[in-house]
Write a protein that holds these residues in place. Structure first.
Motif, PDB file in Angstrom:
ATOM      1  N   PHE A  14       0.823  -1.210   0.000  1.00 44.60           N
ATOM      2  CA  PHE A  14       0.000   0.000   0.000  1.00 44.60           C
ATOM      3  C   PHE A  14       0.861   1.265   0.000  1.00 44.60           C
ATOM      4  CE2 PHE A  14      -2.422  -3.446   1.865  1.00 44.60           C
ATOM      5  CZ  PHE A  14      -3.601  -3.382   1.137  1.00 44.60           C
ATOM      6  N   GLN A  15       2.124   1.103  -0.399  1.00 46.92           N
ATOM      7  CA  GLN A  15       3.044   2.240  -0.453  1.00 46.92           C
ATOM      8  C   GLN A  15       2.861   2.995  -1.765  1.00 46.92           C
ATOM      9  OE1 GLN A  15       7.213   1.129  -0.389  1.00 46.92           O
ATOM     10  NE2 GLN A  15       7.766   3.006   0.694  1.00 46.92           N
ATOM     11  N   TYR A  16       2.906   4.326  -1.678  1.00 47.22           N
ATOM     12  CA  TYR A  16       2.820   5.119  -2.900  1.00 47.22           C
ATOM     13  C   TYR A  16       3.919   4.681  -3.857  1.00 47.22           C
ATOM     14  CZ  TYR A  16      -0.368   8.339  -0.535  1.00 47.22           C
ATOM     15  OH  TYR A  16      -1.435   8.881   0.125  1.00 47.22           O
ATOM     16  N   ASN A  99      -4.340   1.280  -4.966  1.00 50.13           N
ATOM     17  CA  ASN A  99      -4.888   1.439  -3.614  1.00 50.13           C
ATOM     18  C   ASN A  99      -3.838   1.836  -2.584  1.00 50.13           C
ATOM     19  OD1 ASN A  99      -7.442   0.459  -4.611  1.00 50.13           O
ATOM     20  ND2 ASN A  99      -6.603  -1.605  -4.487  1.00 50.13           N
ATOM     21  N   SER A 100      -2.798   2.547  -3.000  1.00 52.91           N
ATOM     22  CA  SER A 100      -1.751   2.946  -2.070  1.00 52.91           C
ATOM     23  C   SER A 100      -2.194   4.152  -1.248  1.00 52.91           C
ATOM     24  CB  SER A 100      -0.463   3.250  -2.822  1.00 52.91           C
ATOM     25  OG  SER A 100      -0.699   4.191  -3.854  1.00 52.91           O
ATOM     26  N   PHE A 101      -1.681   4.219   0.001  1.00 52.46           N
ATOM     27  CA  PHE A 101      -2.070   5.339   0.862  1.00 52.46           C
ATOM     28  C   PHE A 101      -0.969   5.751   1.846  1.00 52.46           C
ATOM     29  CE2 PHE A 101      -3.462   1.478   3.022  1.00 52.46           C
ATOM     30  CZ  PHE A 101      -2.991   1.662   4.316  1.00 52.46           C
ATOM     31  N   LEU A 102       0.219   5.164   1.743  1.00 51.02           N
ATOM     32  CA  LEU A 102       1.274   5.529   2.692  1.00 51.02           C
ATOM     33  C   LEU A 102       2.600   5.748   1.964  1.00 51.02           C
ATOM     34  CD1 LEU A 102       3.338   2.880   3.408  1.00 51.02           C
ATOM     35  CD2 LEU A 102       1.182   2.030   4.306  1.00 51.02           C
ATOM     36  N   GLU A 103       3.481   6.506   2.617  1.00 43.70           N
ATOM     37  CA  GLU A 103       4.784   6.797   2.034  1.00 43.70           C
ATOM     38  C   GLU A 103       5.847   5.810   2.524  1.00 43.70           C
ATOM     39  OE1 GLU A 103       5.819  10.857   2.683  1.00 43.70           O
ATOM     40  OE2 GLU A 103       4.039  11.639   1.673  1.00 43.70           O
ATOM     41  N   PRO A 266      -5.833   2.597   9.657  1.00 43.65           N
ATOM     42  CA  PRO A 266      -6.202   1.471   8.791  1.00 43.65           C
ATOM     43  C   PRO A 266      -5.724   0.137   9.359  1.00 43.65           C
ATOM     44  CG  PRO A 266      -5.206   3.271   7.521  1.00 43.65           C
ATOM     45  CD  PRO A 266      -4.997   3.593   8.965  1.00 43.65           C
ATOM     46  N   LYS A 275     -12.105  -2.941   5.787  1.00 44.17           N
ATOM     47  CA  LYS A 275     -12.938  -1.743   5.861  1.00 44.17           C
ATOM     48  C   LYS A 275     -13.388  -1.462   7.284  1.00 44.17           C
ATOM     49  CE  LYS A 275     -14.689  -1.946   1.117  1.00 44.17           C
ATOM     50  NZ  LYS A 275     -15.912  -2.029   0.263  1.00 44.17           N
TER      51      LYS A 275
END
Length: 298
Positions: A14-16, A99-103, A266, A275
């Protein structure tokens, strides 16, 4: 929170893309030619250049010649375009992590209270080492004192209720939604919200509770990170969300708070982003050998 083995690899899923290792196994190469053509055709005529120049600029991709191997580290990091003999685009590949959301993963947070004699790990972002202070950032479920963690939250919630009742001398007050409804209009208005919030705050009981916030227990180095978070969580919401539930009976108020009030953020389980999870059953149903990790990420 990450549930399952190899938490760092689960986070990488989920990493950018821009922050990922260029050969990450979680990067996919998607043919976006049809998608690009639709976007291009929707452009106003005065914004159109030739399709190839536009696509290179829009997607940050370069042409890949026949027989050339993609330079994934630099030139073709974002993807590539392939041309046929007549110079027309027949393939446009964009590299991405869906679906990525973290750095980045920074470190684990020592929130898991360990059972007496049980082992756990801490990770500072560079190395892993054994947990030494009775709390771990990562541990097996059967090593974690989940009931003890719940008891800490319930104890601190009860203290919170007691302090509030003492501060307002058992006076009652109307909830914020009463004033919000009083000032509601067809269209949202910041002025109406401010008026409702001001009237709510002016109630003697609310004034007293807000004034006596210093009655909350002091957070000291002797208190664990988890317990510090449990103390802070009750003010971790807008004022009305923090105060209005205190109108409930003590037992009902305390029962509202489970592990997720402290273990926020999350939840990733076995590479899937969940979810919603329901307590307490969710944690109790996990197999004993399940690894639980609480990670701090950017």
């Amino acid at each position: 929170m990450v549930i399952g083995d190899d938490f760092e690899d689960q986070l990488r899923k989920f990493q950018y893309f821009e922050n990922a290792y260029h050969l990450s196994r979680h990067i996919i190469s998607a043919n976006v030619l049809n998608k690009a053509k639709k976007k291009y055709s929707a452009l106003p005529d005065n914004e159109k250049t030739d399709f190839i120049s536009w696509a290179k600029r829009k997607f940050g991709i370069s042409i890949l010649a026949d027989g050339e191997y993609p330079d994934l580290k630099e030139k073709h990091y974002y993807g590539w375009i392939k041309l046929n003999e007549s110079g027309q685009v027949y393939e446009m590949v964009q590299r991405m992590i869906p679906n990525s959301f973290l750095e980045y993963f920074q470190c684990t947070v020592d929130y898991w209270k360990l059972k007496s004699g049980a082992a756990g790990l801490v990770n500072d972002g560079y190395t892993e080492s054994p947990a030494l202070n009775g709390y771990a950032g990562s541990a097996r479920k059967d090593a974690i004192d989940l009931d003890g963690m719940r008891e800490i939250i319930r104890m601190r919630a009860g203290e919170r209720w007691d302090h509030a009742v003492a501060a307002c001398e058992s006076q009652t007050w109307k909830p914020f939604k009463y004033f919000s409804k009083k000032h509601e209009s067809d269209a949202y208005s910041r002025e109406h919200y401010s008026c409702a919030l001001s009237e709510w705050r002016d109630q003697p009981a609310v004034v007293a509770i807000l004034r006596e916030r210093h009655l909350e227990p002091a957070i000291t180095p002797e208190i664990s990170l988890f317990e510090s978070a449990a103390i802070s969580v009750f003010w971790g919401y807008p004022e009305d969300y923090a105060i209005d539930p205190l109108r409930m009976p003590r037992e009902q108020y305390v029962a509202r708070f489970g592990l997720r009030y402290v273990l926020r953020g999350p939840v990733i389980k076995d590479g899937k982003l969940l979810k919603k999870i329901k307590e307490p059953g969710f944690f109790d149903r996990l197999p004993d050998d399940t690894i639980l990790t609480y990670a701090f990420v950017e």
